[in-house]
Design a protein around this motif. Structure first.
Motif, PDB file in Angstrom:
ATOM      1  N   HIS A 371     122.592  78.443 115.100  1.00 30.50           N
ATOM      2  CA  HIS A 371     122.567  79.177 113.831  1.00 30.50           C
ATOM      3  C   HIS A 371     121.153  79.631 113.502  1.00 30.50           C
ATOM      4  O   HIS A 371     120.952  80.662 112.855  1.00 30.50           O
ATOM      5  CB  HIS A 371     123.117  78.289 112.702  1.00 30.50           C
ATOM      6  N   ALA A 372     120.161  78.849 113.920  1.00 33.50           N
ATOM      7  CA  ALA A 372     118.770  79.181 113.612  1.00 33.50           C
ATOM      8  C   ALA A 372     118.244  80.320 114.468  1.00 33.50           C
ATOM      9  O   ALA A 372     117.380  81.087 114.025  1.00 33.50           O
ATOM     10  CB  ALA A 372     117.878  77.953 113.804  1.00 33.50           C
ATOM     11  N   VAL A 373     118.759  80.462 115.693  1.00 36.35           N
ATOM     12  CA  VAL A 373     118.177  81.434 116.632  1.00 36.35           C
ATOM     13  C   VAL A 373     118.260  82.855 116.101  1.00 36.35           C
ATOM     14  O   VAL A 373     117.312  83.640 116.220  1.00 36.35           O
ATOM     15  CB  VAL A 373     118.845  81.307 118.018  1.00 36.35           C
ATOM     16  N   ALA A 374     119.384  83.213 115.512  1.00 37.00           N
ATOM     17  CA  ALA A 374     119.521  84.582 114.989  1.00 37.00           C
ATOM     18  C   ALA A 374     118.444  84.871 113.957  1.00 37.00           C
ATOM     19  O   ALA A 374     117.847  85.962 113.951  1.00 37.00           O
ATOM     20  CB  ALA A 374     120.905  84.780 114.390  1.00 37.00           C
ATOM     21  N   ASP A 379     113.157  87.288 112.391  1.00 42.04           N
ATOM     22  CA  ASP A 379     111.807  87.089 111.852  1.00 42.04           C
ATOM     23  C   ASP A 379     110.715  87.344 112.876  1.00 42.04           C
ATOM     24  O   ASP A 379     109.533  87.161 112.579  1.00 42.04           O
ATOM     25  CB  ASP A 379     111.679  85.661 111.320  1.00 42.04           C
ATOM     26  N   GLY A 380     111.106  87.773 114.082  1.00 44.32           N
ATOM     27  CA  GLY A 380     110.115  88.102 115.104  1.00 44.32           C
ATOM     28  C   GLY A 380     109.410  86.910 115.708  1.00 44.32           C
ATOM     29  O   GLY A 380     108.296  87.031 116.232  1.00 44.32           O
ATOM     30  N   LEU A 381     110.054  85.746 115.677  1.00 43.78           N
ATOM     31  CA  LEU A 381     109.404  84.521 116.152  1.00 43.78           C
ATOM     32  C   LEU A 381     109.773  84.160 117.584  1.00 43.78           C
ATOM     33  O   LEU A 381     109.061  83.379 118.228  1.00 43.78           O
ATOM     34  CB  LEU A 381     109.762  83.354 115.224  1.00 43.78           C
ATOM     35  N   VAL A 382     110.894  84.710 118.088  1.00 41.02           N
ATOM     36  CA  VAL A 382     111.285  84.464 119.472  1.00 41.02           C
ATOM     37  C   VAL A 382     111.643  85.785 120.137  1.00 41.02           C
ATOM     38  O   VAL A 382     112.010  86.763 119.466  1.00 41.02           O
ATOM     39  CB  VAL A 382     112.466  83.463 119.580  1.00 41.02           C
ATOM     40  N   ALA A 387     116.323  85.343 124.366  1.00 41.52           N
ATOM     41  CA  ALA A 387     117.335  84.606 123.601  1.00 41.52           C
ATOM     42  C   ALA A 387     118.737  85.003 124.027  1.00 41.52           C
ATOM     43  O   ALA A 387     119.627  84.152 124.150  1.00 41.52           O
ATOM     44  CB  ALA A 387     117.131  84.847 122.108  1.00 41.52           C
ATOM     45  N   PHE A 388     118.953  86.287 124.274  1.00 38.79           N
ATOM     46  CA  PHE A 388     120.276  86.740 124.703  1.00 38.79           C
ATOM     47  C   PHE A 388     120.620  86.188 126.090  1.00 38.79           C
ATOM     48  O   PHE A 388     121.797  86.083 126.443  1.00 38.79           O
ATOM     49  CB  PHE A 388     120.348  88.268 124.698  1.00 38.79           C
ATOM     50  N   LEU A 409     114.948  74.663 114.130  1.00 39.27           N
ATOM     51  CA  LEU A 409     115.924  74.319 115.169  1.00 39.27           C
ATOM     52  C   LEU A 409     116.560  72.954 114.944  1.00 39.27           C
ATOM     53  O   LEU A 409     117.636  72.670 115.463  1.00 39.27           O
ATOM     54  CB  LEU A 409     115.245  74.318 116.547  1.00 39.27           C
ATOM     55  N   LEU A 410     115.890  72.111 114.166  1.00 38.10           N
ATOM     56  CA  LEU A 410     116.358  70.740 113.959  1.00 38.10           C
ATOM     57  C   LEU A 410     117.112  70.631 112.645  1.00 38.10           C
ATOM     58  O   LEU A 410     116.866  71.387 111.711  1.00 38.10           O
ATOM     59  CB  LEU A 410     115.156  69.781 113.963  1.00 38.10           C
TER      60      LEU A 410
END
Length: 412
Positions: A371-374, A379-382, A387-388, A409-410
């Motif tokens: 849920h956090a990855v999106a 936010d341009g952090l990853v 990621a895809f 992530l936690l």
């Protein structure tokens, strides 16, 4: 003064490890860290477990230290074997401190020889020592190379005299190119350690330090933001208003400049604070820490980790030597990590690497992490493309906010 040891469970005097440490051990690399706890001068920002001659007190001697370290090598070998760990050659050996090269080169060579005679070296093993630029000579570096060292990491920190003065460094900037040349003559790979954000350091000062370090064409550069630790001389100076405090925006600007200039010189980042000329020149010993491999830490205050069991030695050289003289483990305490804690630590460490974090492998935290990855992408952090493909790799902005990325992530 040095920071306090962590709390933990009592460590057994025989050093034996629980069954958990054996699980999967054959598939993990094994390394050795050797802590040399001596410094000529205590730097004002340092809270490492190190001692100057006047701080050692009675009963502690630099001259006897190699004998004590060799004794712990023997103790470690017996404890690991009696615990049922498989025999594994050393993939990395790292002498840190303190200033390892305050000891005679013959002493460092003797400790290394004892370790190699005990465990052997894996093919192509990395053997590093840290050094201050004014603690080596052409002859001492050649002696270390002949003894089997492959790499030296010089504490350059800055090329600006007034910055070195605030840091209480004892070398002059002109010393660094000399020692780099001597190390190369001896066939040693060269890493340079830099610190940014020192009180009074301008952005142009930092640019000069970076450009100067890069002009020596090192194989590896580490650039660390200055952290003001409680109990240090620098913390007291800031509290009294004698030097300015630390500014997060200043740190960010200096990190961005470091990445720009180091990358332009052909070194690639592989961990948030580390760049290497080639993937092979990345510090394999530090990568072993970040990837959760096994290592035994030799020396007072040294930390060890084998299969999710972590322990740390008593801090003072006198107490450390006394434990080994009596045949007992020098460990002051230890902890056995459960699977959830190990997974959280893995996420915290692997997220900082250019190889990134396996998103499907977030384990029990997978739902929270997914849920956090999106949001991290938005936010341009990853890196979106990574990621895809199932890998979480930090962008430059993400590296600046690495701790915040991990927190997202936690679970709360």
């Amino acid at each position: 003064m040095p920071s306090a040891l962590p709390l933990g469970d009592p460590a057994p005097s025989d050093g034996l490890l629980p069954a958990q440490a054996l699980e999967g051990a054959g598939g993990r690399a094994f390394g050795l860290y050797v802590h040399i706890p001596f410094c000529a001068v205590r730097c004002g920002y340092c809270d490492f477990n190190t001692y100057t001659a006047t701080e050692l007190g009675g009963g502690a001697s630099q001259d006897a230290y190699a004998d004590t370290a060799v004794a712990e090598v023997g103790f470690a070998a017996r404890a690991l074997a009696d615990s049922g760990l498989p025999e594994r050659p050393l993939s990395t050996v790292f002498f840190g401190g303190g200033t390892p090269t305050l000891l005679p080169g013959e002493d460092l060579a003797r400790i290394l020889r004892a370790a190699v005679d005990t465990w052997g070296l894996a093919p192509g093993a990395e053997v590093t020592t840290e050094a201050n630029p004014d603690s080596v000579t052409r002859e001492s570096l050649q002696l270390l190379a002949d003894a089997g060292f492959t790499r030296v990491s010089f504490g350059m920190q800055s090329a600006v005299p007034h910055v070195l003065k605030v840091l209480d460094r004892t070398h002059t900037p002109s010393r660094v190119p000399l020692v780099v040349e001597w190390a190369r003559e001896a066939g040693l790979a060269v890493s340079l350690d830099l610190i940014y954000g020192t009180p009074g350091e301008s952005l142009e000062d930092w640019r000069h330090s970076l450009e100067t370090a890069l002009s020596y064409r090192p194989d590896h550069i580490s650039a660390y933001a200055l952290i003001v630790e409680e109990g240090t001389k620098l913390a007291a100076q800031i509290r009294r208003g004698e030097v300015p405090g630390i500014d997060d925006d200043d740190h960010a600007a200096k990190y961005e400049l470091a990445d720009e200039l180091i990358s332009a010189a052909g070194l690639g980042w592989y961990e948030v604070s580390n760049w290497a000329a080639t993937p092979e020149q990345a510090c394999r010993h530090n990568l072993a820490y970040w990837r959760g491999d096994d290592w035994w830490g030799i020396g007072p205050g040294a930390h060890s980790h084998v299969g999710g069991v972590r322990w740390w030695n008593v801090k003072h050289p006198v107490a450390y030597a006394a434990r080994l003289d009596s045949g007992a483990s020098p460990a002051a305490g230890r902890e056995t990590l459960d699977s959830e804690t190990r997974n959280i630590e893995r996420i915290m460490l692997e997220a900082r690497l250019v190889s990134g974090l396996d998103i499907p492998g977030l384990g029990g935290l997978e739902e929270t992490g997914r849920h956090a990855v999106a949001g991290l992408i938005a936010d341009g952090l990853v890196e979106p493309a990574q990621a895809f493909r199932g890998r979480l790799v930090l962008t430059l902005k993400g590296r600046l906010l690495a701790d915040a990325v991990v927190r997202r992530l936690l679970p709360d």
